[in-house]
Design a protein around this motif. Structure first.
Motif, mmCIF file in Angstrom:
data_model
loop_
_atom_site.group_PDB
_atom_site.id
_atom_site.type_symbol
_atom_site.label_atom_id
_atom_site.label_comp_id
_atom_site.label_asym_id
_atom_site.label_seq_id
_atom_site.Cartn_x
_atom_site.Cartn_y
_atom_site.Cartn_z
ATOM 1 N N ARG A 167 0.845 -1.199 0.000
ATOM 2 C CA ARG A 167 0.000 0.000 0.000
ATOM 3 C C ARG A 167 0.883 1.253 0.000
ATOM 4 O O ARG A 167 1.748 1.398 0.858
ATOM 5 N N THR A 168 0.660 2.150 -0.957
ATOM 6 C CA THR A 168 1.385 3.419 -0.993
ATOM 7 C C THR A 168 0.436 4.516 -1.455
ATOM 8 O O THR A 168 -0.569 4.238 -2.102
ATOM 9 N N ARG A 169 0.792 5.769 -1.174
ATOM 10 C CA ARG A 169 -0.034 6.875 -1.632
ATOM 11 C C ARG A 169 0.012 7.006 -3.154
ATOM 12 O O ARG A 169 -0.980 7.323 -3.799
ATOM 13 N N THR A 170 1.179 6.758 -3.726
ATOM 14 C CA THR A 170 1.347 6.956 -5.169
ATOM 15 C C THR A 170 0.838 5.785 -6.005
ATOM 16 O O THR A 170 0.721 5.898 -7.216
ATOM 17 N N GLY A 171 0.601 4.638 -5.374
ATOM 18 C CA GLY A 171 0.223 3.447 -6.135
ATOM 19 C C GLY A 171 1.413 2.709 -6.713
ATOM 20 O O GLY A 171 1.251 1.791 -7.509
ATOM 21 N N ALA A 172 2.625 3.078 -6.294
ATOM 22 C CA ALA A 172 3.827 2.448 -6.857
ATOM 23 C C ALA A 172 3.879 0.942 -6.589
ATOM 24 O O ALA A 172 4.486 0.194 -7.356
ATOM 25 N N GLY A 173 3.220 0.502 -5.520
ATOM 26 C CA GLY A 173 3.203 -0.924 -5.206
ATOM 27 C C GLY A 173 2.553 -1.759 -6.298
ATOM 28 O O GLY A 173 2.867 -2.935 -6.476
ATOM 29 N N TYR A 174 1.648 -1.142 -7.037
ATOM 30 C CA TYR A 174 0.939 -1.856 -8.116
ATOM 31 C C TYR A 174 1.909 -2.273 -9.215
ATOM 32 O O TYR A 174 1.941 -3.428 -9.619
ATOM 33 N N GLY A 175 2.706 -1.317 -9.652
ATOM 34 C CA GLY A 175 3.671 -1.598 -10.723
ATOM 35 C C GLY A 175 4.634 -2.708 -10.332
ATOM 36 O O GLY A 175 5.012 -3.532 -11.158
ATOM 37 N N ARG A 176 4.999 -2.747 -9.055
ATOM 38 C CA ARG A 176 5.959 -3.759 -8.618
ATOM 39 C C ARG A 176 5.337 -5.146 -8.561
ATOM 40 O O ARG A 176 6.024 -6.143 -8.701
ATOM 41 N N ALA A 177 4.024 -5.221 -8.344
ATOM 42 C CA ALA A 177 3.389 -6.530 -8.135
ATOM 43 C C ALA A 177 2.686 -7.086 -9.366
ATOM 44 O O ALA A 177 2.464 -8.289 -9.480
ATOM 45 N N VAL A 178 2.320 -6.205 -10.297
ATOM 46 C CA VAL A 178 1.341 -6.587 -11.312
ATOM 47 C C VAL A 178 1.872 -7.548 -12.380
ATOM 48 O O VAL A 178 1.093 -8.210 -13.069
ATOM 49 N N GLY A 179 3.185 -7.679 -12.464
ATOM 50 C CA GLY A 179 3.760 -8.607 -13.447
ATOM 51 C C GLY A 179 3.257 -10.036 -13.261
ATOM 52 O O GLY A 179 3.089 -10.774 -14.237
ATOM 53 N N ALA A 180 3.007 -10.422 -12.002
ATOM 54 C CA ALA A 180 2.493 -11.773 -11.726
ATOM 55 C C ALA A 180 1.199 -12.005 -12.494
ATOM 56 O O ALA A 180 0.933 -13.099 -12.989
ATOM 57 N N ARG A 181 0.390 -10.960 -12.590
ATOM 58 C CA ARG A 181 -0.881 -11.077 -13.304
ATOM 59 C C ARG A 181 -0.710 -10.927 -14.818
ATOM 60 O O ARG A 181 -1.265 -11.692 -15.585
ATOM 61 N N SER A 182 0.085 -9.929 -15.221
ATOM 62 C CA SER A 182 0.112 -9.625 -16.653
ATOM 63 C C SER A 182 0.862 -10.678 -17.464
ATOM 64 O O SER A 182 0.472 -10.945 -18.598
ATOM 65 N N VAL A 183 1.907 -11.279 -16.911
ATOM 66 C CA VAL A 183 2.650 -12.280 -17.693
ATOM 67 C C VAL A 183 2.865 -13.621 -16.986
ATOM 68 O O VAL A 183 3.483 -14.517 -17.556
ATOM 69 N N GLY A 184 2.332 -13.768 -15.752
ATOM 70 C CA GLY A 184 2.532 -15.018 -15.007
ATOM 71 C C GLY A 184 2.089 -16.242 -15.777
ATOM 72 O O GLY A 184 2.782 -17.272 -15.806
ATOM 73 N N SER A 185 0.953 -16.137 -16.433
ATOM 74 C CA SER A 185 0.390 -17.303 -17.114
ATOM 75 C C SER A 185 1.260 -17.756 -18.284
ATOM 76 O O SER A 185 1.499 -18.941 -18.476
ATOM 77 N N ARG A 186 1.779 -16.806 -19.056
ATOM 78 C CA ARG A 186 2.602 -17.237 -20.186
ATOM 79 C C ARG A 186 3.933 -17.835 -19.726
ATOM 80 O O ARG A 186 4.420 -18.794 -20.317
ATOM 81 N N VAL A 187 4.491 -17.298 -18.630
ATOM 82 C CA VAL A 187 5.750 -17.849 -18.111
ATOM 83 C C VAL A 187 5.510 -19.256 -17.576
ATOM 84 O O VAL A 187 6.277 -20.197 -17.848
ATOM 85 N N ALA A 188 4.417 -19.423 -16.840
ATOM 86 C CA ALA A 188 4.089 -20.750 -16.289
ATOM 87 C C ALA A 188 3.814 -21.742 -17.426
ATOM 88 O O ALA A 188 4.197 -22.919 -17.352
ATOM 89 N N ALA A 189 3.173 -21.262 -18.499
ATOM 90 C CA ALA A 189 2.852 -22.134 -19.641
ATOM 91 C C ALA A 189 4.133 -22.640 -20.305
ATOM 92 O O ALA A 189 4.242 -23.828 -20.645
ATOM 93 N N GLU A 190 5.117 -21.754 -20.448
ATOM 94 C CA GLU A 190 6.379 -22.153 -21.093
ATOM 95 C C GLU A 190 7.082 -23.258 -20.307
ATOM 96 O O GLU A 190 7.840 -24.040 -20.857
ATOM 97 N N LYS A 191 6.839 -23.310 -18.989
ATOM 98 C CA LYS A 191 7.503 -24.308 -18.153
ATOM 99 C C LYS A 191 6.617 -25.528 -17.909
ATOM 100 O O LYS A 191 6.918 -26.351 -17.046
ATOM 101 N N GLY A 192 5.503 -25.604 -18.613
ATOM 102 C CA GLY A 192 4.697 -26.828 -18.567
ATOM 103 C C GLY A 192 3.666 -26.892 -17.468
ATOM 104 O O GLY A 192 3.131 -27.959 -17.163
ATOM 105 N N ALA A 193 3.344 -25.737 -16.831
ATOM 106 C CA ALA A 193 2.313 -25.748 -15.784
ATOM 107 C C ALA A 193 0.934 -25.964 -16.403
ATOM 108 O O ALA A 193 0.750 -25.831 -17.618
ATOM 109 N N LEU A 194 -0.038 -26.275 -15.539
ATOM 110 C CA LEU A 194 -1.398 -26.562 -16.018
ATOM 111 C C LEU A 194 -2.334 -25.381 -15.841
ATOM 112 O O LEU A 194 -3.303 -25.230 -16.584
ATOM 113 N N ALA A 195 -2.097 -24.562 -14.818
ATOM 114 C CA ALA A 195 -2.959 -23.400 -14.558
ATOM 115 C C ALA A 195 -2.182 -22.449 -13.651
ATOM 116 O O ALA A 195 -1.145 -22.815 -13.076
ATOM 117 N N LEU A 196 -2.700 -21.218 -13.531
ATOM 118 C CA LEU A 196 -2.062 -20.207 -12.689
ATOM 119 C C LEU A 196 -3.073 -19.689 -11.672
ATOM 120 O O LEU A 196 -4.205 -19.364 -12.018
#
Ligand code: ZN
Length: 470
Positions: A160-189
């Motif tokens: 939690r921050t006033r500027t919302g900077a925490g969002y940018g640091r965390a959001v990669g898990a959502r925006s590209v997590g699935s494609r990274v997991a897919a490349e390594k043979g996972a079934l779901a994210l």
């Protein structure tokens, strides 16, 4: 103190003009606009109407088309000089059901939302052992053997921050997590929701989407459910989870960016552009994201349109289509105008809820910075200080940055924004009317004085050249 200093610097850099960039009459109008916005509730009425009569309006849904109609009618009713739409075409996605359940070592149904563009699972879902990762980077470094045939869980928690900077640091898990997991043979994210609330709401959101990249079925679970899953993962027994998603990706839909203009009396070809996005996620009613922004910029322009005087430059309100699912409206807007960026005095989008604005930051030429400082003096009574000498203009205008567009950010307090962002809990009651009015006042002052400024803000070559020599 800071302002006086900048004005002094301005004198040296740009000559005496910059010391008093605005006439007494223009300043009087700015003050009148500020007080009218603070005293009125026009902005709140707009967002109340949008969230009540239209509600959630996912890009490409039937409600998206109704929202476009709603916006055109609203602008026409307000008497803008010109109202029009321009198409934006994009792939879209429809949510069906989603379900996440821990099946062993203890049974728990988890509060879940599928992520945008998640493919469906087979009926009945996918069940597998969980492989947990600290964050996206840890998943990226993982040996595929730890990931293959598992359901990946990324546990990073947004700060939690006033500027919302925490969002940018965390959001990669959502925006590209699935494609990274897919490349390594996972079934779901499964991800911990990208949000700051400890209430039991899941936060949906976009995954970066290209038709040629394989995505896995992907869901977010609420923060308390992610805590529970972590506690089970800390034990000795393997944790098995079941994920079921029903959803559908639609190849192509055409929505509209909606425009309203107050045509300038002196330099009508030069444009002050203030924007927000009209689409929302399909859960909640899109009150803070981005009904608030729609209300703020519309009310600001409406008040300027009600004046007896015309602004010198034209003022345009742009309500963008399909921001949430990939900035499609913003990209269509810039594609149609790549060669005309120097006509934009500046761009500024309101897309950070209805928290109070506390600073004005700007990406303008060196010569124009004292004008921004002078605008800030008129924002000072609203509690807005002078911010940074850089700005993005907001998500929908950001594709224009590489063409050197001048941009202004009215930075808002985002401390609570990510408690509600992209959840079923993003509803009208989360908007404080006084804070919304403060934002409308700030945009009205900014748009008016930006339109009256004695100089251009440097859009196009000037900014790019100055940046390249920094
Ligand atoms: Zn938004």
């Amino acid at each position: 103190m800071k302002c006086t200093l900048w004005l002094a610097v301005g004198l040296l850099v740009a000559g005496p003009l910059a010391a008093e960039p605005f006439s007494e009459e223009d300043l009087a109008v700015a003050r009148e606009l500020r007080e009218a916005a603070l005293a009125g509730d026009g902005g709140y009425e707009i967002v109340a109407d949008l969230t009540t009569r239209i509600g959630p309006r996912l890009a490409g849904s039937e409600a998206d088309a109704r929202a476009v109609e709603w916006a055109v009618q609203m602008f026409e009713g307000m008497g803008f000089d010109r109202v029009w739409t321009e198409p934006a075409t994009f792939p879209t996605w429809h949510r069906g059901l989603e379900r996440t359940e821990i099946v062993s070592p203890a049974r728990h149904e988890l509060v879940t939302l599928a992520l945008g563009f998640s493919p469906a699972t087979p009926k009945g879902g996918i069940e597998a052992e969980v492989a947990m990762f600290e964050d996206l980077a840890a998943l990226q470094e993982a040996d595929p053997a730890e990931v293959a045939d598992r359901i990946v869980f990324i546990r990073n928690r947004m700060e939690r921050t006033r500027t919302g900077a925490g969002y940018g640091r965390a959001v990669g898990a959502r925006s590209v997590g699935s494609r990274v997991a897919a490349e390594k043979g996972a079934l779901a994210l499964v991800i911990r929701s990208i949000g700051t609330s400890n209430n039991r709401f899941a936060h949906t959101g976009m995954q970066r989407f290209d038709s040629d990249v394989r995505l896995l079925p992907a869901v977010a679970i609420s923060n308390p459910d992610a805590d529970l899953l972590e506690r089970l993962m800390a034990g000795d027994e393997p944790v098995r989870i079941q994920v079921e998603v029903d959803a559908e990706t639609v190849e192509s839909y055409t929505s509209q960016n909606v425009f309203a203009e107050i045509t300038g009396s002196g330099k009508p070809g030069e444009i002050v552009a203030i924007g927000a996005h009209l689409d929302s996620w399909d859960v909640g009613t899109g009150a803070i994201d981005d009904g608030a922004g729609v209300a703020i910029v519309t009310e600001a322009a409406r008040l300027i349109g009600n004046l007896d005087r015309r602004p010198d430059r034209s003022i345009r309100v742009i309500l963008f289509a399909a921001e949430e699912i990939g900035l499609w409206g913003g990209r269509a807007w810039v594609r149609a105008r790549e060669a005309q960026m120097d006509k934009y005095q500046f761009v500024a989008e309101s897309d950070f809820g209805a928290g109070r604005a506390y600073a004005i930051s700007a990406r303008v030429s060196d010569a124009a910075w004292p004008v921004i400082a002078a605008i800030q003096e008129e924002l000072e009574p609203l509690g807005i200080e002078l911010g940074e000498r850089s700005a993005s203009g907001g998500p929908d205008f950001s594709p224009a940055l590489r063409y050197g567009v001048a941009a202004v950010d009215l930075e808002q307090d985002g401390t609570e924004y990510f408690d509600y962002h992209h959840t079923v809990n993003d509803t009208l009651d989360k908007i404080e009317p006084d804070a919304l009015a403060q934002n409308a006042a700030a945009y009205a002052v900014l748009a008016w004085l930006g339109a009256q400024a004695p100089m251009g803000f440097g859009s196009g070559r000037t900014i790019l050249e100055e940046e390249s020599t920094d």
